[in-house]
Design a protein around this motif. Structure first.
Motif, PDB file in Angstrom:
ATOM      1  N   ARG A 257       0.818  -1.219   0.000  1.00 27.37           N
ATOM      2  CA  ARG A 257       0.000   0.000   0.000  1.00 27.37           C
ATOM      3  C   ARG A 257       0.849   1.265   0.000  1.00 27.37           C
ATOM      4  O   ARG A 257       0.461   2.275  -0.586  1.00 27.37           O
ATOM      5  CB  ARG A 257      -0.921  -0.015   1.211  1.00 27.37           C
ATOM      6  CG  ARG A 257      -1.843   1.176   1.286  1.00 27.37           C
ATOM      7  CD  ARG A 257      -2.755   1.085   2.487  1.00 27.37           C
ATOM      8  NE  ARG A 257      -3.614   2.254   2.607  1.00 27.37           N
ATOM      9  CZ  ARG A 257      -4.437   2.466   3.617  1.00 27.37           C
ATOM     10  NH1 ARG A 257      -4.529   1.568   4.590  1.00 27.37           N
ATOM     11  NH2 ARG A 257      -5.179   3.560   3.658  1.00 27.37           N
ATOM     12  N   ASN A 258       2.001   1.231   0.670  1.00 26.97           N
ATOM     13  CA  ASN A 258       2.812   2.442   0.804  1.00 26.97           C
ATOM     14  C   ASN A 258       4.301   2.100   0.703  1.00 26.97           C
ATOM     15  O   ASN A 258       4.676   0.933   0.515  1.00 26.97           O
ATOM     16  CB  ASN A 258       2.507   3.146   2.139  1.00 26.97           C
ATOM     17  CG  ASN A 258       2.584   2.196   3.322  1.00 26.97           C
ATOM     18  OD1 ASN A 258       3.523   1.392   3.421  1.00 26.97           O
ATOM     19  ND2 ASN A 258       1.607   2.257   4.203  1.00 26.97           N
ATOM     20  N   GLU A 259       5.130   3.103   0.818  1.00 29.74           N
ATOM     21  CA  GLU A 259       6.568   2.905   0.654  1.00 29.74           C
ATOM     22  C   GLU A 259       7.152   2.010   1.753  1.00 29.74           C
ATOM     23  O   GLU A 259       8.079   1.240   1.505  1.00 29.74           O
ATOM     24  CB  GLU A 259       7.297   4.265   0.668  1.00 29.74           C
ATOM     25  CG  GLU A 259       6.842   5.232  -0.418  1.00 29.74           C
ATOM     26  CD  GLU A 259       7.157   4.721  -1.815  1.00 29.74           C
ATOM     27  OE1 GLU A 259       8.050   3.866  -1.954  1.00 29.74           O
ATOM     28  OE2 GLU A 259       6.486   5.175  -2.771  1.00 29.74           O
ATOM     29  N   LYS A 260       6.597   2.093   2.947  1.00 30.74           N
ATOM     30  CA  LYS A 260       7.070   1.229   4.031  1.00 30.74           C
ATOM     31  C   LYS A 260       6.800  -0.235   3.712  1.00 30.74           C
ATOM     32  O   LYS A 260       7.672  -1.100   3.901  1.00 30.74           O
ATOM     33  CB  LYS A 260       6.385   1.626   5.343  1.00 30.74           C
ATOM     34  CG  LYS A 260       6.839   0.791   6.535  1.00 30.74           C
ATOM     35  CD  LYS A 260       6.131   1.241   7.805  1.00 30.74           C
ATOM     36  CE  LYS A 260       6.554   0.366   8.992  1.00 30.74           C
ATOM     37  NZ  LYS A 260       5.855   0.773  10.249  1.00 30.74           N
ATOM     38  N   ASP A 261       5.593  -0.536   3.228  1.00 28.99           N
ATOM     39  CA  ASP A 261       5.264  -1.901   2.817  1.00 28.99           C
ATOM     40  C   ASP A 261       6.217  -2.364   1.715  1.00 28.99           C
ATOM     41  O   ASP A 261       6.683  -3.513   1.711  1.00 28.99           O
ATOM     42  CB  ASP A 261       3.829  -1.980   2.293  1.00 28.99           C
ATOM     43  CG  ASP A 261       2.795  -1.704   3.370  1.00 28.99           C
ATOM     44  OD1 ASP A 261       3.134  -1.755   4.561  1.00 28.99           O
ATOM     45  OD2 ASP A 261       1.631  -1.430   2.993  1.00 28.99           O
ATOM     46  N   ASP A 262       6.497  -1.473   0.793  1.00 25.25           N
ATOM     47  CA  ASP A 262       7.382  -1.789  -0.323  1.00 25.25           C
ATOM     48  C   ASP A 262       8.760  -2.195   0.182  1.00 25.25           C
ATOM     49  O   ASP A 262       9.354  -3.189  -0.272  1.00 25.25           O
ATOM     50  CB  ASP A 262       7.471  -0.572  -1.253  1.00 25.25           C
ATOM     51  CG  ASP A 262       7.879  -0.949  -2.659  1.00 25.25           C
ATOM     52  OD1 ASP A 262       7.936  -2.157  -2.967  1.00 25.25           O
ATOM     53  OD2 ASP A 262       8.125  -0.039  -3.466  1.00 25.25           O
TER      54      ASP A 262
ATOM     55  N   VAL B 246       6.107 -13.154  -9.808  1.00 22.16           N
ATOM     56  CA  VAL B 246       5.280 -12.426  -8.854  1.00 22.16           C
ATOM     57  C   VAL B 246       4.710 -11.192  -9.559  1.00 22.16           C
ATOM     58  O   VAL B 246       5.446 -10.474 -10.232  1.00 22.16           O
ATOM     59  CB  VAL B 246       6.081 -11.968  -7.620  1.00 22.16           C
ATOM     60  CG1 VAL B 246       5.152 -11.275  -6.620  1.00 22.16           C
ATOM     61  CG2 VAL B 246       6.795 -13.124  -6.968  1.00 22.16           C
ATOM     62  N   VAL B 247       3.413 -10.978  -9.394  1.00 22.59           N
ATOM     63  CA  VAL B 247       2.785  -9.772  -9.927  1.00 22.59           C
ATOM     64  C   VAL B 247       2.613  -8.795  -8.765  1.00 22.59           C
ATOM     65  O   VAL B 247       1.942  -9.109  -7.783  1.00 22.59           O
ATOM     66  CB  VAL B 247       1.424 -10.081 -10.572  1.00 22.59           C
ATOM     67  CG1 VAL B 247       0.803  -8.803 -11.126  1.00 22.59           C
ATOM     68  CG2 VAL B 247       1.582 -11.122 -11.677  1.00 22.59           C
ATOM     69  N   LYS B 248       3.230  -7.632  -8.890  1.00 19.80           N
ATOM     70  CA  LYS B 248       3.267  -6.673  -7.777  1.00 19.80           C
ATOM     71  C   LYS B 248       2.360  -5.478  -8.058  1.00 19.80           C
ATOM     72  O   LYS B 248       2.442  -4.841  -9.098  1.00 19.80           O
ATOM     73  CB  LYS B 248       4.699  -6.186  -7.559  1.00 19.80           C
ATOM     74  CG  LYS B 248       4.868  -5.174  -6.436  1.00 19.80           C
ATOM     75  CD  LYS B 248       6.350  -4.903  -6.200  1.00 19.80           C
ATOM     76  CE  LYS B 248       6.571  -3.768  -5.222  1.00 19.80           C
ATOM     77  NZ  LYS B 248       6.303  -2.448  -5.840  1.00 19.80           N
ATOM     78  N   PHE B 249       1.467  -5.186  -7.100  1.00 16.52           N
ATOM     79  CA  PHE B 249       0.587  -4.028  -7.160  1.00 16.52           C
ATOM     80  C   PHE B 249       1.015  -3.021  -6.092  1.00 16.52           C
ATOM     81  O   PHE B 249       1.271  -3.396  -4.951  1.00 16.52           O
ATOM     82  CB  PHE B 249      -0.862  -4.424  -6.889  1.00 16.52           C
ATOM     83  CG  PHE B 249      -1.509  -5.222  -7.981  1.00 16.52           C
ATOM     84  CD1 PHE B 249      -2.239  -4.602  -8.985  1.00 16.52           C
ATOM     85  CD2 PHE B 249      -1.391  -6.610  -7.997  1.00 16.52           C
ATOM     86  CE1 PHE B 249      -2.856  -5.342  -9.978  1.00 16.52           C
ATOM     87  CE2 PHE B 249      -2.002  -7.362  -8.990  1.00 16.52           C
ATOM     88  CZ  PHE B 249      -2.728  -6.725  -9.990  1.00 16.52           C
TER      89      PHE B 249
ATOM     90  N   PRO C 208      -8.093   3.356   0.144  1.00 18.15           N
ATOM     91  CA  PRO C 208      -8.413   1.920   0.198  1.00 18.15           C
ATOM     92  C   PRO C 208      -7.237   1.053   0.655  1.00 18.15           C
ATOM     93  O   PRO C 208      -6.064   1.372   0.425  1.00 18.15           O
ATOM     94  CB  PRO C 208      -8.811   1.605  -1.252  1.00 18.15           C
ATOM     95  CG  PRO C 208      -9.377   2.889  -1.760  1.00 18.15           C
ATOM     96  CD  PRO C 208      -8.491   3.945  -1.145  1.00 18.15           C
ATOM     97  N   THR C 209      -7.571  -0.063   1.280  1.00 16.04           N
ATOM     98  CA  THR C 209      -6.586  -0.946   1.891  1.00 16.04           C
ATOM     99  C   THR C 209      -6.117  -2.025   0.909  1.00 16.04           C
ATOM    100  O   THR C 209      -6.615  -2.130  -0.214  1.00 16.04           O
ATOM    101  CB  THR C 209      -7.198  -1.631   3.118  1.00 16.04           C
ATOM    102  OG1 THR C 209      -8.271  -2.487   2.670  1.00 16.04           O
ATOM    103  CG2 THR C 209      -7.747  -0.609   4.099  1.00 16.04           C
ATOM    104  N   ILE C 210      -5.195  -2.850   1.389  1.00 10.96           N
ATOM    105  CA  ILE C 210      -4.740  -3.997   0.605  1.00 10.96           C
ATOM    106  C   ILE C 210      -5.908  -4.922   0.286  1.00 10.96           C
ATOM    107  O   ILE C 210      -6.048  -5.413  -0.842  1.00 10.96           O
ATOM    108  CB  ILE C 210      -3.617  -4.750   1.351  1.00 10.96           C
ATOM    109  CG1 ILE C 210      -2.321  -3.918   1.326  1.00 10.96           C
ATOM    110  CG2 ILE C 210      -3.381  -6.133   0.742  1.00 10.96           C
ATOM    111  CD1 ILE C 210      -1.188  -4.521   2.129  1.00 10.96           C
ATOM    112  N   ASP C 211      -6.760  -5.180   1.265  1.00 10.90           N
ATOM    113  CA  ASP C 211      -7.931  -6.038   1.022  1.00 10.90           C
ATOM    114  C   ASP C 211      -8.848  -5.437  -0.037  1.00 10.90           C
ATOM    115  O   ASP C 211      -9.434  -6.166  -0.853  1.00 10.90           O
ATOM    116  CB  ASP C 211      -8.708  -6.257   2.321  1.00 10.90           C
ATOM    117  CG  ASP C 211      -8.012  -7.237   3.256  1.00 10.90           C
ATOM    118  OD1 ASP C 211      -7.140  -7.999   2.773  1.00 10.90           O
ATOM    119  OD2 ASP C 211      -8.331  -7.242   4.451  1.00 10.90           O
ATOM    120  N   ASP C 212      -8.978  -4.116  -0.038  1.00 13.08           N
ATOM    121  CA  ASP C 212      -9.800  -3.458  -1.062  1.00 13.08           C
ATOM    122  C   ASP C 212      -9.220  -3.686  -2.453  1.00 13.08           C
ATOM    123  O   ASP C 212      -9.955  -3.954  -3.413  1.00 13.08           O
ATOM    124  CB  ASP C 212      -9.894  -1.955  -0.787  1.00 13.08           C
ATOM    125  CG  ASP C 212     -10.644  -1.634   0.491  1.00 13.08           C
ATOM    126  OD1 ASP C 212     -11.558  -2.415   0.860  1.00 13.08           O
ATOM    127  OD2 ASP C 212     -10.331  -0.614   1.127  1.00 13.08           O
TER     128      ASP C 212
END
Length: 243
Positions: free
Chosen positions: A167-172, A189-192, A199-203
């Protein structure tokens, strides 16, 4: 689409059977993709400047079917609600996305605006699609997922595609080492993401599943349990079922 000239095409101005000036019948019989409608030219021309009004202008040439009805090569199922709107001003209450698509085609602008204010279209056009426009490479990633799944479908009932969502740079940053390891092991791996929206990762995962299913694929998503726990929330497996 415009109603173009074709064998058996005729103008909307119809000649009277007796000698004298050409007259134009106010009643029109239509064959819209195999669905039959009877209406008036006044109704069809109610919104000057629309494609529908132009199609039935006095100078237009129209294809006709074997019974002499004017033929429109579009889905007829959802033309009825458009015709009813032109007659009564009442917007449809069912099949909103499908009617919206046809209203866009016929350029019925007041109806388009009404439909865009309805929850089904507002949610899709203003909320979900605007979010997805903020996810870099979203459409390209969907295409890649489908290609990977189909490539592994030979003589198999299921195909699995590994997806990483940040979702954000920290997650990245948290996923960087795992992604490098997977790449070294030649694991696709397909990266989004990341993206700048609420919206969240689940969204995002819900959107991916929805859009792949809209293409006709059977797919479900589950967290990937084979990777370290610290990154498990970012990696998910999409399983395509072929039969």
């Amino acid at each position: 689409m415009s109603l173009t000239s074709a064998p058996g095409a005729r103008r909307l101005s119809r000649a009277a059977p007796h000698a004298g000036p050409r007259t134009e019948s106010p009643v029109v019989e239509l064959n819209v993709g195999g669905e039959f409608y009877t209406t008036t030219l006044a109704t069809l021309r109610k919104l000057p400047g629309s494609k529908l009004a132009e199609m039935f202008s006095s100078s237009a040439k129209a294809c006709t079917d074997a019974e002499g009805r004017f033929f429109v090569d579009r889905c007829g199922t959802y033309f009825g609600p458009i015709l009813e709107y032109l007659r009564s001003g009442q917007p449809p209450m069912q099949h909103i996305p499908e009617v919206y698509r046809e209203a866009q085609y016929y350029e019925i602008k007041p109806l388009i605006k009404l439909l865009e204010d309805m929850p089904q279209i507002f949610g899709e056009q203003v909320a979900r699609k605007q979010f997805l426009l903020r996810v870099p490479g979203y459409s390209e990633n969907l295409e890649l997922m489908v290609r990977l799944a189909r490539a592994e479908a030979v003589a198999a009932r299921y195909s699995e595609v590994l997806v990483c969502v940040v979702r954000n740079e920290k997650d990245d940053a948290n996923c960087a080492d795992t992604l490098r390891l997977l790449e070294a092991n030649k694991r696709s791996v397909v990266k989004f993401g990341p993206w700048k929206a609420s919206p969240t990762i689940d969204d995002l995962l819900d959107c991916v599943k929805m859009d792949i299913q809209a293409q006709g694929y059977q797919v479900h998503c589950s967290p990937n349990s084979t990777l370290p726990a610290k990154v498990s929330g970012y990696f998910h497996t999409f399983c395509f079922s072929w039969w």
